[in-house]
Design a protein around this motif. Structure first.
Motif, PDB file in Angstrom:
ATOM      1  N   VAL A 197      11.803   1.479   4.048  1.00  0.00           N
ATOM      2  CA  VAL A 197      10.633   0.674   4.406  1.00  0.00           C
ATOM      3  C   VAL A 197      10.057   1.160   5.736  1.00  0.00           C
ATOM      4  N   LEU A 198      10.961   1.430   6.677  1.00  0.00           N
ATOM      5  CA  LEU A 198      10.525   1.870   7.993  1.00  0.00           C
ATOM      6  C   LEU A 198       9.776   3.193   7.921  1.00  0.00           C
ATOM      7  N   ILE A 199      10.348   4.128   7.141  1.00  0.00           N
ATOM      8  CA  ILE A 199       9.686   5.434   7.003  1.00  0.00           C
ATOM      9  C   ILE A 199       8.300   5.251   6.393  1.00  0.00           C
ATOM     10  N   LEU A 200       8.245   4.429   5.346  1.00  0.00           N
ATOM     11  CA  LEU A 200       6.965   4.173   4.681  1.00  0.00           C
ATOM     12  C   LEU A 200       5.943   3.630   5.679  1.00  0.00           C
ATOM     13  N   PHE A 201       6.356   2.593   6.412  1.00  0.00           N
ATOM     14  CA  PHE A 201       5.426   1.957   7.344  1.00  0.00           C
ATOM     15  C   PHE A 201       5.000   2.928   8.438  1.00  0.00           C
ATOM     16  N   LEU A 202       5.982   3.665   8.993  1.00  0.00           N
ATOM     17  CA  LEU A 202       5.669   4.602  10.076  1.00  0.00           C
ATOM     18  C   LEU A 202       4.684   5.650   9.598  1.00  0.00           C
ATOM     19  N   ASN A 203       4.969   6.182   8.394  1.00  0.00           N
ATOM     20  CA  ASN A 203       4.145   7.235   7.841  1.00  0.00           C
ATOM     21  C   ASN A 203       2.706   6.750   7.672  1.00  0.00           C
ATOM     22  N   ILE A 204       2.568   5.579   7.047  1.00  0.00           N
ATOM     23  CA  ILE A 204       1.230   5.060   6.794  1.00  0.00           C
ATOM     24  C   ILE A 204       0.538   4.721   8.106  1.00  0.00           C
ATOM     25  N   PHE A 205       1.295   4.076   8.984  1.00  0.00           N
ATOM     26  CA  PHE A 205       0.681   3.643  10.238  1.00  0.00           C
ATOM     27  C   PHE A 205       0.245   4.836  11.075  1.00  0.00           C
ATOM     28  N   SER A 206       1.109   5.860  11.147  1.00  0.00           N
ATOM     29  CA  SER A 206       0.779   6.985  12.027  1.00  0.00           C
ATOM     30  C   SER A 206      -0.433   7.758  11.508  1.00  0.00           C
ATOM     31  N   SER A 207      -0.581   7.812  10.179  1.00  0.00           N
ATOM     32  CA  SER A 207      -1.749   8.567   9.704  1.00  0.00           C
ATOM     33  C   SER A 207      -2.971   7.669   9.542  1.00  0.00           C
ATOM     34  N   GLY A 208      -2.760   6.350   9.558  1.00  0.00           N
ATOM     35  CA  GLY A 208      -3.873   5.462   9.264  1.00  0.00           C
ATOM     36  C   GLY A 208      -4.530   4.802  10.461  1.00  0.00           C
TER      37      GLY A 208
ATOM     38  N   SER B 280     -18.418  -3.762  -7.880  1.00  0.00           N
ATOM     39  CA  SER B 280     -17.672  -3.688  -6.630  1.00  0.00           C
ATOM     40  C   SER B 280     -16.389  -2.910  -6.833  1.00  0.00           C
ATOM     41  N   ALA B 281     -15.823  -2.467  -5.721  1.00  0.00           N
ATOM     42  CA  ALA B 281     -14.510  -1.836  -5.766  1.00  0.00           C
ATOM     43  C   ALA B 281     -13.494  -2.885  -5.334  1.00  0.00           C
ATOM     44  N   SER B 282     -12.223  -2.516  -5.315  1.00  0.00           N
ATOM     45  CA  SER B 282     -11.231  -3.414  -4.743  1.00  0.00           C
ATOM     46  C   SER B 282     -10.293  -2.549  -3.908  1.00  0.00           C
ATOM     47  N   LEU B 283      -9.504  -3.201  -3.063  1.00  0.00           N
ATOM     48  CA  LEU B 283      -8.697  -2.431  -2.105  1.00  0.00           C
ATOM     49  C   LEU B 283      -7.794  -1.377  -2.760  1.00  0.00           C
ATOM     50  N   PRO B 284      -6.980  -1.754  -3.763  1.00  0.00           N
ATOM     51  CA  PRO B 284      -6.096  -0.719  -4.318  1.00  0.00           C
ATOM     52  C   PRO B 284      -6.878   0.394  -5.008  1.00  0.00           C
ATOM     53  N   VAL B 285      -8.010   0.055  -5.638  1.00  0.00           N
ATOM     54  CA  VAL B 285      -8.807   1.090  -6.290  1.00  0.00           C
ATOM     55  C   VAL B 285      -9.431   2.001  -5.234  1.00  0.00           C
ATOM     56  N   GLN B 286      -9.807   1.419  -4.101  1.00  0.00           N
ATOM     57  CA  GLN B 286     -10.355   2.224  -3.002  1.00  0.00           C
ATOM     58  C   GLN B 286      -9.314   3.240  -2.528  1.00  0.00           C
ATOM     59  N   VAL B 287      -8.072   2.795  -2.448  1.00  0.00           N
ATOM     60  CA  VAL B 287      -6.993   3.722  -2.079  1.00  0.00           C
ATOM     61  C   VAL B 287      -6.948   4.867  -3.085  1.00  0.00           C
TER      62      VAL B 287
ATOM     63  N   SER C 151      -4.881   5.774   4.306  1.00  0.00           N
ATOM     64  CA  SER C 151      -3.738   5.110   4.925  1.00  0.00           C
ATOM     65  C   SER C 151      -4.153   3.789   5.561  1.00  0.00           C
ATOM     66  N   ALA C 152      -5.343   3.781   6.181  1.00  0.00           N
ATOM     67  CA  ALA C 152      -5.802   2.549   6.822  1.00  0.00           C
ATOM     68  C   ALA C 152      -6.023   1.458   5.783  1.00  0.00           C
ATOM     69  N   THR C 153      -6.544   1.847   4.601  1.00  0.00           N
ATOM     70  CA  THR C 153      -6.750   0.860   3.538  1.00  0.00           C
ATOM     71  C   THR C 153      -5.415   0.313   3.060  1.00  0.00           C
ATOM     72  N   ILE C 154      -4.433   1.208   2.962  1.00  0.00           N
ATOM     73  CA  ILE C 154      -3.099   0.745   2.563  1.00  0.00           C
ATOM     74  C   ILE C 154      -2.568  -0.241   3.609  1.00  0.00           C
ATOM     75  N   MET C 155      -2.820   0.073   4.883  1.00  0.00           N
ATOM     76  CA  MET C 155      -2.370  -0.856   5.939  1.00  0.00           C
ATOM     77  C   MET C 155      -2.999  -2.231   5.747  1.00  0.00           C
ATOM     78  N   LEU C 156      -4.305  -2.238   5.488  1.00  0.00           N
ATOM     79  CA  LEU C 156      -4.981  -3.522   5.281  1.00  0.00           C
ATOM     80  C   LEU C 156      -4.407  -4.252   4.067  1.00  0.00           C
ATOM     81  N   LEU C 157      -4.212  -3.495   2.982  1.00  0.00           N
ATOM     82  CA  LEU C 157      -3.688  -4.090   1.753  1.00  0.00           C
ATOM     83  C   LEU C 157      -2.307  -4.690   1.999  1.00  0.00           C
ATOM     84  N   LEU C 158      -1.449  -3.907   2.679  1.00  0.00           N
ATOM     85  CA  LEU C 158      -0.110  -4.414   2.988  1.00  0.00           C
ATOM     86  C   LEU C 158      -0.202  -5.648   3.871  1.00  0.00           C
ATOM     87  N   GLY C 159      -1.152  -5.594   4.831  1.00  0.00           N
ATOM     88  CA  GLY C 159      -1.327  -6.745   5.718  1.00  0.00           C
ATOM     89  C   GLY C 159      -1.667  -8.001   4.939  1.00  0.00           C
ATOM     90  N   PHE C 160      -2.626  -7.872   4.002  1.00  0.00           N
ATOM     91  CA  PHE C 160      -3.006  -9.047   3.203  1.00  0.00           C
ATOM     92  C   PHE C 160      -1.827  -9.532   2.357  1.00  0.00           C
TER      93      PHE C 160
END
Lengths: 423, 253
Positions: free
Chosen positions: A33-44, A372-379, A395-404
């Motif tokens: 989980v940590l690797i996933l979050f770090l990876n997404i966060f650092s690039s997003g 319209s689009a939706s968040l996961p489709v935008q990813v 990556s930023a969209t994934i961050m938002l999606l995970l946040g929601f």
């Protein structure tokens, strides 16, 4: 006397071994989980910022007396042709450039909507526009990536999209303090775009929101009513067993099948408009319903029968006993199930692809009947694009999606805590 | 002897294929306490639940025979089970107050039956019901606190107050003291001797001493059959049946 025998030692050892296995398993999960979050966060995270470059705009060249802008309506300003004027304003950064090709390269440092940005600045400040104003224009994706350090400058020029001369201009502007790195508000408010620096998730956030609201409106009442009827009223016979088995089966159907159903029935037979949150919501409701029904039935089953008997014994009808006593006690569980179902629906992509919510939509939808689009489709859409700017936006969209999703699950936990009843 | 209030004739009860009661006939008298005793699984609770038709709730349960209250057949099609239960209240083995306030627990019945016309009426019903259940003095300062926060004995008296709130004529009690300590049990027994002046009480109990203390008549059930029914004195001092004799002297059960 109380010494550990050989047998006991063996048992203790196996217990320790078991605990070590368990802790290892948990550690693995946490690390992933940590690797996933770090990876997404650092690039997003950098997608939330953008590079802007200040230019001096001499608005008095449009109208001599700039106080007259105040009298113009927004529409009138929008209709002004400021294209050449905007170009000239940009050229004024480097008045020495004569070569047409170099001028073109200079223009390309900026995002293509520079004319509009100059107009919008005018509209926003028309009341007291000065003769010469400093306007910050969005830099092009290439320059943006250079600023963010994602663009290796030491590549040979022919392998870069950005030319040496443009880098030179950029460095001069940077040294003159004209480059500003600001929070990227348009990223959160605008729709998709072919230009990475202008693309935003606003449209897909609204699209996802409208879809989820549709799912909630459809599946919550239907799910609760179905669960209450099946659990409390229906006689148990072959027919209800059949329904029960099928609801459980429905929960296991691959989501893309629901997409096909939406395409075949909802779009082609009922003719609802494709690519819309309404259709997306209907399709995702089909997926969410079993989750809600199963969760609600489980929490109805957990209400002790003595509560029903207590109500029936004072002469309540069955419906009164269920509605006044059993359902309120089961509500926290039902709500938790609903929220988890909504979270699933929020992250679902496959069925939306089939009903056309994968379309390229620039406008932010204003009703569930707008494409319209939706968040996961935008990813999904951005992950396929080659431009470097889309990589960070994915990556930023994934961050938002995970946040929601985290917010939704948090809400589920809080509701369960708050309304947990003890009897 | 008082007049007959409840009369059960030839009751057979089936749970699916399994027969739980065999041809039970028994009369119960007005404003008296009638006790039903017998070993576990003998059908005494099942019989009790025939009187307010709580067995209807169980899908697979079917009842044959005839139960009449004041001469009216309660299994007749014209009888609404909700109004039957308004006049036949019930108290269960485990105290089961609603997870609501003490006030709401008692106000619920009168409210759904439309007994109270105004808030003052309702307040009065709540107060008198609690008083009749000998609970009012203990809870009068916390009527709006959860009923589930009371002690076990208080909860059971709250359930009795809830049963009283809709003015029943009969109160059925299904082992009301089995989850309570001796002091709380004593309070409920005192309460019963008070309540019998106003209500007909049928109590199922595991404790033979309790039956001896509170009841005027006692029925002894064994394996789904009513073995013997007579005045409590006779049952405990000079039973007519060998099985009753064996049970009350502790040879089985």
């Amino acid at each position: 006397m109380f010494d550990a025998s050989a047998n006991l030692k063996k048992r203790l050892k196996s217990e320790r071994r078991f605990q070590i296995f368990c802790i290892t398993a948990i550690s693995f999960a946490l690390i992933f989980v940590l690797i996933l979050f770090l990876n997404i966060f650092s690039s997003g995270y950098s997608a939330f910022y953008k590079t802007t470059i200040a230019i001096d705009v001499d608005y008095s060249q449009v109208i001599e007396d700039t106080t007259q802008f105040a009298a113009m309506s927004d529409d009138e300003i929008n209709k002004l042709d400021l294209f050449r004027f905007s170009k000239k304003s940009i050229y004024s950064l480097f008045p020495d450039i004569e070569d047409r090709k170099e001028k073109k390269l200079l223009i390309r440092i900026f995002s293509i909507e520079y004319e509009d940005e100059i107009k919008q600045f005018l509209i926003k400040n028309k009341e007291n526009i000065k003769k010469i104003e400093t306007v910050y224009l969005t830099a092009s994706d290439d320059v943006d990536q250079v600023r963010k350090g994602n663009y290796p400058r030491d590549l040979p020029e022919e392998r870069r999209r950005i030319k040496d001369i443009q880098l030179e201009y950029y460095d001069i502007l940077e040294n003159n303090g004209r480059v500003k790195y600001v929070f990227n508000i348009p990223f959160l408010t605008r729709g998709d775009s072919r230009e990475p620096e202008l693309a935003g998730v606003g449209g897909s956030i609204v699209g996802s929101f409208l879809t989820i609201i549709t799912v909630l409106i459809l599946s919550f009442p239907i799910g609760i009513l179905a669960a209450v009827y099946l659990q409390e009223f229906a006689k148990s016979n072959r027919f209800t067993d059949f329904i029960e088995i099928n609801i459980n089966n429905l929960a296991a159907v691959p989501s893309i099948v629901f997409g096909l159903l939406g395409l075949g029935i909802i779009l082609n037979v009922f003719g609802l408009p494709r690519s819309t949150p309404l259709v997306g919501g209907i399709v995702l409701s089909l997926m969410t319903l079993p989750t809600i029904i199963i969760a609600t039935r489980a929490s109805l089953r957990a209400v002790p029968p003595s509560i029903r008997e207590g109500a029936l014994a004072v002469g309540a009808t069955k419906m009164q006993a269920v509605m006044h006593h059993v359902v309120p006690l089961a509500m926290p569980g039902a709500l938790t199930g609903t929220i988890i179902g909504l979270a699933q629906a929020l992250g679902e992509t496959a069925p939306l692809l089939l009903i056309g919510m994968v379309a390229f939509v620039v406008d932010v939808p204003s009703s569930p009947l707008d494409a319209s689009a939706s968040l996961p489709v935008q990813v999904y859409l951005w992950a396929e694009s080659a431009e470097r700017g889309y990589v960070e936006k994915t990556s930023a969209t994934i961050m938002l999606l995970l946040g929601f999703l985290i917010l939704l699950n948090l809400a589920a936990v809080l509701i369960r805590r708050k309304f947990e009843t003890k009897w | 002897m008082n007049k007959i209030k409840i009369s059960a004739k030839n009751i057979d009860v089936f749970y699916g294929d399994k027969q739980a009661l065999f041809d039970v006939s028994m009369d119960m008298y007005e404003k008296e306490v009638t006790a039903l005793i017998g070993p576990s699984g003998c059908g005494k609770s099942t019989f009790l639940r025939c009187i307010n038709r709580m067995n209807d709730v169980i899908d697979i349960c079917s009842v044959k025979g005839n139960v009449s209250i004041d001469g009216h057949d309660i299994y007749d099609k014209s009888i609404r089970v909700e109004s039957l239960r308004e006049s036949v209240g019930m108290v269960f083995q485990k105290p089961n107050p609603f997870p609501k306030s003490i006030y709401e627990n008692i106000a619920y019945g009168p409210r759904i039956h439309g007994i109270a016309n105004s808030k003052t009426d309702l307040d009065e019903i709540v107060e008198t019901s609690l008083q009749k259940a000998a609970l009012f003095d203990e809870v009068k300062d916390r009527l709006h606190q959860p009923g589930t926060g009371l002690s076990g004995g208080q909860q059971q008296r709250l359930c009795i107050a809830r049963a009283i709130s809709v003015n029943p004529e009969i109160i059925l009690m299904d082992e009301p003291c089995s989850a309570l300590d001796p002091i709380a049990t004593a309070k409920i027994e005192d309460l019963m001797s008070e309540l019998k002046k106003e209500f007909t009480i049928i109590i199922v109990t595991h404790s033979m001493q309790q039956a001896a203390r509170v009841s005027k008549n006692t029925g002894f059930f064994h394996l789904g059959k009513l073995i013997e029914v007579d005045s409590t004195d006779t049952i405990f001092s000079n039973p007519g049946n060998q099985k009753t004799q064996d049970y009350i002297t502790g040879r089985f059960g």
